[in-house]
Design an enzyme around this catalytic site. Structure first.
Site: not given
Lengths: 357, 681
Positions: B431, B475, B491
């Protein structure tokens, strides 16, 4: 029977140490409490410890724990730490429940004086206590002491009674009562002390303290009045005749000469006369005070009682006929102990509290 | 001659055992050489007791103690922090062992032990640590007992047995005190743990530092939603902090915000003076009745970092916590112990939808000159094609979706131009790589954008109805500013691995697909049994936290309201007195029950009844007097009773030898009762 004849004049170091501990305001305050307890409780022959006679108060360790609890509470509060707080509360709760535990470590215990031994003034007299439990509870680490002495610890865990031997100081001649008995316990954690001061109504006879009076005056042996009847006494020296042997008699005085001649078994008799008797006599010590005389008479009495000659005792208004043996000795000692006992000073409250006059 | 105090042997053994119990847990947090000091002290004490060594002289003790303190200061570099202070206390507790000259010294040592044993709870508040502390208390009490019981008739273990019983009996009253004893807040500020082991992520992001958290299943925080319903995984973005400063490789807070203390003070001062637009907007939005919101309570583990976590656009109520202009939360002090706060989130609120200040715009579009040239070129190419902001975002997402792989492997990028390296050669990453590359692309296309780090998802515990967010859920994602929309979450990871967002990290790695097997996720898998067990353990921990650890002043007030029906002083005092008296009465009853007089044997009863009757008028049987002697003594004074008493005594003796239940026995009992009534004293 008293075992030691030598009166102890040296001071007991243990007692001295305890005296030095008991100074200062705290001790003074304790004495006040005890004096109050002494007035409040009548003397009894036996006590069952309960709410009415038990006191309870934290010890130094208990107060120190209180301080630690406070510090832990501060720590927990300042750090917003509930677990430290919970531990502080747990300790506080333990301290509080120890009040009940410590009280229970004495409550229900029955105490009585089972034996008090007579003895000489200044000696330590054996005093046996009987401790018995009422229920199933065991009593751990019960400490007992007479006022002014060091404690003795005992565990009462038998189904029937336990006995503890202590000793009391014979502070003076005459009839004395034991000082107050302290029963205390710090069980289980030593954070609290539970105690009771008990006054027993038993009393014990104390003989005068023997003081060396030199040899018996010569006149004492032949001062006996001439018209007294001869008295037959065993163990006398002069031969007086024979009698026939009876079963069980000692073979020591059997006349073996007659026996060898086949004339039968005869035993030689010996006789002694009152005229040759020894007297422990009040009048032999003129010009002395009452107690001083009694102490010297006591010394003579003990010397004579160790010998094999019969002896008698003369006190004003009281005469004990000459005899010998342990019971005679005891009679004489008791007569000395009781002599004008009602004129002796009564025991002060200080004696009950401190164990000394 | 002075007597040398001898500590009773059992007491010494219990003391050493208790000391070991107290020291052990603290060794996790304090320097290990203290253990060696303890060994030295124990060795010396044992040799003293055996008579081999003398007790240490002052000439030895004082320099030894000073050296130890100096060593402590050296190993910590300071003295006024939690760890050095606790270590100092522990040192005193150890060295006191060399100086046991009277019972008082032993007592002091043991009392200090209680305090030291409780300090371990400043470092760990788990159930285990608490139970352990209680056990070490019991050991200390056993030492107390061994010290005070002079009659050594009982076994060694008797002390431990009795002290355990006392502890257990004290627990109910301790509970009463715990819940009812009024709490007051901290009285003064205290040095806190500086958290040598910081957990979670740091205040910056560079390739590799979030992916390494993926192995860490320790809890970050737990969330209790007011409606107790499992939330939708893909909506759970727990924002922690936003990073807008980029040096080509590493994302950080803007330069002026890097010192947390200064930042806190600055924001606090600004907010005192002015009402900012962003605050006013949010406040007026919250006042509207139609605004949808979610209420929840977050119980955060100690992170030793100052920021808190919440869902998008939240307001948080907690002491000493500030709202920052990027709608995040900064605590005055690092969270050094578990921390509970209430939050309310408004998911539909548009952040700064009107305008973006020039300095903010500049900060959020700034890229270091000359770094990552290929990425910049790509974005500018999209921009020059005339695409709108939304189109540019869509281009980037499509790029990731088409050619990229979500992977835990190969996460360290080249030192020079790492974003180019990621975008054009490796095309695989975690991520943080996607978030970083995406924001670089946006900024190159002149769209204000920033990286947000926090947690995504969480594991729903269906039995206890709470959400567990662990470190592995860490994250990173992006936020872009769009006119009319304001700051909007994008995202990029959801384009590469949508299942990661929809399922949450734990469930994602449990799946079996080739991408998971190949990209390093499979090795993080746990057996379902272990997972189940972990969930159950965590549920216990959660209850422990919500019932015990977070019971503070406010909770106590709620408790008073609920249970006592009010918070007045008299209620509290009455409840405290009533409950403690009840608990103590139970204990007293138990103690009385154990000591109650035993009922005499049935066959003795008639005789005892007579004794009672005689005692009432003052005739007591002396100890050691037989019944016959006793009755003879009375008959001497009351000849009229002689015959009756003699008969009674005889019958009472006969009773002892007749079998219970027989007719003869019954008859005897009846006769005795009759006879007893005819004795008139």
């Amino acid at each position: 029977m008293p075992s030691s004849l030598n009166a102890t004049t040296k001071k007991n170091p243990v007692l001295q140490k305890r005296d030095s501990i008991q100074t200062g305001w705290l001790a003074a305050w304790r004495r006040r409490v005890r004096r109050w307890a002494l007035k409040r409780r009548p003397a009894q022959s036996s006590f069952v410890l309960d709410r009415n006679n038990l006191f309870i108060f934290p010890t130094g360790a208990g107060f120190a724990l209180l301080l630690i609890i406070f510090l832990m509470w501060l720590l927990g509060t300042n750090y917003d730490n509930n677990l430290v707080l919970a531990l502080a509360f747990l300790l506080a709760s333990i301290l509080i429940s120890c009040i009940l535990h410590t009280h229970a470590s004495l409550a229900g215990l029955k105490i009585e004086v089972s034996k008090l031994q007579e003895g000489f003034a200044g000696d330590e007299l054996g005093a046996e206590l009987r401790l018995s439990r009422q229920g199933k509870r065991k009593y751990h680490d019960v400490r007992l002491f007479w006022a002014g002495q060091y404690p003795k610890a005992v565990t009462v865990d038998q189904a029937d009674a336990s006995y503890v031997s202590l000793s009391i100081n014979a502070v003076r001649r005459g009839i004395i009562e034991p000082p107050l008995l302290c029963v205390e316990s710090r069980y289980p954690l030593g954070l609290l002390r539970c105690w009771a001061w008990l006054k027993f109504d038993t009393s014990v006879l104390v003989y005068p303290k023997p003081i060396e009076a030199g040899p018996l005056p010569a006149t004492a042996s032949d001062e006996g009045s001439g018209d007294s009847e001869p008295v037959l006494l065993d163990g006398a020296e002069d031969f007086s005749g024979f009698h026939s042997y009876r079963d069980g008699e000692s073979l020591k005085h059997v006349s073996w000469k007659h026996y060898a001649q086949g004339k039968g078994m005869f035993v030689k008799d010996f006789q002694s006369y009152a005229d040759e008797q020894l007297w422990v006599d009040w009048d032999a010590l003129p010009g002395m005070g009452r107690e001083a005389r009694l102490q010297r008479l006591c010394d003579w009495l003990l010397i004579l009682a160790d010998g094999s000659q019969p002896f008698g005792m003369r006190l004003p208004g009281q005469t004990i006929a000459p005899a010998i043996g342990m019971s005679h000795r005891l009679n004489c000692l008791r007569a000395l102990a009781n002599f004008e006992a009602n004129q002796l000073a009564s025991l002060s409250s200080n004696y009950y509290l401190e164990g000394k006059l | 001659m002075s007597l040398i105090y001898q500590i009773p042997r059992p007491a010494l053994w219990w003391l050493l055992l208790a000391q070991a119990a107290v020291i052990l847990p603290l060794m996790q947090y304090l320097p290990l050489w203290l253990l060696a000091v303890w060994a030295l002290c124990v060795g010396w004490r044992i040799q003293v007791v055996r008579g081999v060594f003398d007790a240490p002289k002052v000439m030895v003790k004082v320099p030894l103690a000073l050296c130890m303190v100096a060593a402590l200061v050296l190993s910590y570099g300071k003295l006024f922090a939690l760890e050095p202070l606790v270590a100092l206390l522990l040192l005193a507790f150890l060295l006191k062992l060399l100086e046991l000259q009277s019972q008082r010294d032993v007592l002091l040592l043991l009392l200090l032990g209680f305090f030291v044993a409780s300090t371990q709870l400043l470092f760990s508040t788990s159930i285990i640590a608490f139970l352990y502390a209680i056990i070490s208390f019991t050991f200390l009490m056993a030492a107390f007992m061994a010290l005070h019981t002079a009659t050594a008739t009982h076994s060694f273990w008797h002390s431990l047995k009795t002290s355990s019983v006392i502890t257990l009996q004290a627990i109910p009253l301790a509970l009463v005190l715990f819940f009812i004893m009024p709490r007051i807040g901290s009285l003064w500020t205290v040095p806190l743990s500086d958290g040598s082991a910081k957990t979670g992520f740091s205040d910056s992001m560079e390739p590799g530092n979030i992916s390494q958290l993926s192995k860490d299943y320790s809890p970050a925080f737990r969330v209790d939603f007011t409606d107790k319903k499992a939330p939708v995984q893909s909506s759970l973005y727990w924002r922690g902090l936003s990073l807008s400063s980029f040096d080509g490789r590493r994302w950080e807070l803007p330069f002026q915000d890097r010192d947390d203390n200064i930042r806190y003070r600055r924001i606090a001062q600004e907010q005192k003076k002015l009402n900012y637009d962003w605050q006013v907007d949010f406040a007026s939005y919250r006042r509207k009745d139609s605004s949808p919101y979610i209420d929840y309570q977050v119980m955060m583990e100690a992170s030793f970092q100052p920021w808190l976590f919440a869902l998008t656009t939240a307001s948080v109520t907690a002491k000493d916590v500030l709202n920052t202009p990027d709608y995040l939360f900064l605590s005055k002090r690092p969270v050094s112990q578990r921390f509970l706060y209430q939050a309310r989130s408004y998911p539909e609120f548009k952040r700064q939808s009107q305008s973006l200040g020039p300095s903010e715009r500049y900060q959020n579009t700034l890229l270091p000159k000359g770094s990552n040239p290929r990425a910049s070129a790509l974005a500018q190419q999209w921009r020059s094609a005339g695409d709108s902001d939304r189109k540019v975002i869509a281009n980037a997402m499509r790029l990731f979706q088409r050619e990229f792989t979500y992977s835990l492997q190969d996460t360290l990028l080249s030192e020079l131009n790492p974003v180019d390296d990621f975008l054009f050669s490796r095309k695989r990453g975690y991520c943080e790589h996607y978030a970083s590359a995406f924001v670089v692309l946006m900024r190159a296309a002149d769209i204000p954008a920033r990286v947000v780090i926090g947690y995504q998802g969480g594991q729903w515990n269906d039995e206890e109805k709470y959400l567990l967010v662990s470190q592995a859920d860490a994250h990173a994602w992006a936020e872009v500013w769009l006119p009319e929309q304001g700051w909007t979450r994008v995202d990029p990871t959801s384009a590469v691995a949508p299942e990661r967002i929809e399922l949450g990290f734990r469930d994602y790695i449990q799946q079996s697909s080739t991408s998971i097997e190949q990209n390093g996720f499979a090795e993080l898998r746990q057996s379902p049994l272990l997972m189940q067990l972990q969930m159950q353990l965590d549920a216990i921990n959660y209850s422990w936290q919500s019932w015990v650890l977070s019971y503070d002043q406010d909770q106590q007030m709620i408790f008073f309201q609920k249970v006592l029906g009010g918070q007045e002083h008299w209620r509290i005092v009455a409840a405290l007195m009533g409950a403690s008296t009840f608990m103590l009465a139970l204990l007293a009853l138990w103690l009385w029950w154990r000591a109650r007089p035993e009922a005499p044997a049935a066959e003795l009863v008639p005789w005892l009844e007579l004794e009672k009757k005689l005692a009432a008028v003052g005739w007591n049987r002396e100890p050691g007097e037989t019944p016959q002697q006793f009755t003879l003594r009375i008959a001497g004074q009351r000849p009229d009773l002689e015959v009756l008493l003699e008969r009674y005594t005889k019958m009472a003796y006969t009773l002892l030898y007749t079998p219970i239940g027989s007719d003869q026995h019954q008859q005897l009992l009846k006769d005795l009762a009759g006879l007893r009534n005819s004795i008139r004293v």
